[in-house]
Write a protein that holds these residues in place. Structure first.
Motif, mmCIF file in Angstrom:
data_model
loop_
_atom_site.group_PDB
_atom_site.id
_atom_site.type_symbol
_atom_site.label_atom_id
_atom_site.label_comp_id
_atom_site.label_asym_id
_atom_site.label_seq_id
_atom_site.Cartn_x
_atom_site.Cartn_y
_atom_site.Cartn_z
ATOM 1 N N SER A 41 36.166 92.246 66.387
ATOM 2 C CA SER A 41 37.375 91.433 66.510
ATOM 3 C C SER A 41 38.377 91.796 65.635
ATOM 4 C CB SER A 41 37.041 89.964 66.536
ATOM 5 O OG SER A 41 38.257 89.181 66.851
ATOM 6 N N ARG A 44 40.058 95.077 66.696
ATOM 7 C CA ARG A 44 40.818 94.716 68.183
ATOM 8 C C ARG A 44 42.094 94.407 67.857
ATOM 9 N NH1 ARG A 44 35.940 93.369 70.264
ATOM 10 N NH2 ARG A 44 36.222 91.209 69.988
ATOM 11 N N TRP A 45 42.354 93.283 66.847
ATOM 12 C CA TRP A 45 43.417 92.897 66.503
ATOM 13 C C TRP A 45 44.531 93.683 65.890
ATOM 14 C CZ3 TRP A 45 45.538 89.173 69.036
ATOM 15 C CH2 TRP A 45 44.844 88.111 69.316
#
Length: 273
Positions: A41, A44-45
């Motif tokens: 995550s 991805r950010w």
């Protein structure tokens, strides 16, 4: 020869600034999520923050501004490969700087090194984008102004990394994005001030001779700004809209932090049983 960077008046500078502001705001909001996210995550950010800042705030800003760039009497075309490479450079260099700063917790050393890397990438993207420009008059740059634009780029990049790691809340993000937009756009126009063009060279490979009107010279290779830049800018702008929607619908940094803390507490309770 006269160089006009404001062919359409304030339209292109204002639109360029707006896209730089918007990309910066999305990038900062994405980076705030990356601060508390873990595992895939986080990456991805960080990837979205890099695309927003590198692709929109820097690259789209540059080429929207370049749509207002003309040299009266000269045809301007762009090398499509170098133009796309300049986009990749902007996104990748911002990714390196953000990843370095986030991985090391925003220490002074990581901010300085990341700012130097990212700022050099911003300036490199600008001049790589200029290298993609084809026209009959020859281009040359004022070395002092080029150096000044590099300093501005490094300062803007360092500030951007600091904002990405410390700014919290929508009002602060908007203010920081406004400052970043001014810095990035200012670096572009400072770099453009360093550009000078001349049509007094010897024989041009296309057959141009001193005294011949530049309009009689057909620039070989490349694509016109409308053919190349318009679809690219529109494509990245649509992507930016999608990213804006993703950020708007995603949990905030505080909500992610609370979710992470709740998960840790749940794991701790399970381990005691």
């Amino acid at each position: 020869m006269h160089v006009n960077g404001f062919t359409y008046g304030p339209l292109t500078p204002l639109l360029a600034y707006f896209m730089s502001f918007l990309g910066s705001a999305i990038g900062l909001q994405s980076a705030s999520r990356a601060r508390v996210a873990v595992g895939p995550s986080r990456y991805r950010w960080l990837a979205m923050a890099s695309l927003a800042i590198g692709g929109t705030a820097i690259w789209v800003m540059h080429f929207i501004a370049m749509l207002g760039f003309t040299v009266p009497g000269a045809e301007i075309r762009y090398d499509p490969l170098l133009t796309i490479v300049s986009l990749a450079v902007a996104v990748l260099i911002v990714a390196v700087g953000l990843s370095l700063a986030v991985a090391r917790g925003g220490s002074a050393g990581s901010l300085l090194v990341g700012g130097l890397i990212t700022g050099s990438g911003v300036a490199g993207m600008h001049y790589l984008g200029m290298a993609a420009l084809h026209m009959a008059p020859s281009m040359h740059f004022d070395v002092k102004l080029v150096a000044a634009s590099e300093v501005v780029a490094v300062g803007a990049a360092t500030a951007a990394l600091w904002f990405a790691l410390h700014v919290r809340g929508l009002p602060a993000t908007i203010g920081a994005a406004g400052i970043m937009g001014v810095a990035v756009t200012g670096m572009h126009y400072l770099g453009m001030t360093a550009l000078h063009v001349t049509a007094t060279a010897a024989t041009d490979p296309s057959g141009w001779m001193p005294g011949m009107p530049v309009t009689s010279v057909a620039v070989s290779g490349g694509m016109s700004p409308s053919q190349l830049l318009t679809p690219l800018v529109v494509g990245i702008s649509v992507t930016t809209t999608v990213m804006l929607l993703v950020v708007a619908m995603a949990p905030t940094e505080r909500e992610l932090h609370e979710e992470r803390r709740a998960a840790q507490m749940s794991l701790a309770l399970r381990s005691r049983r």
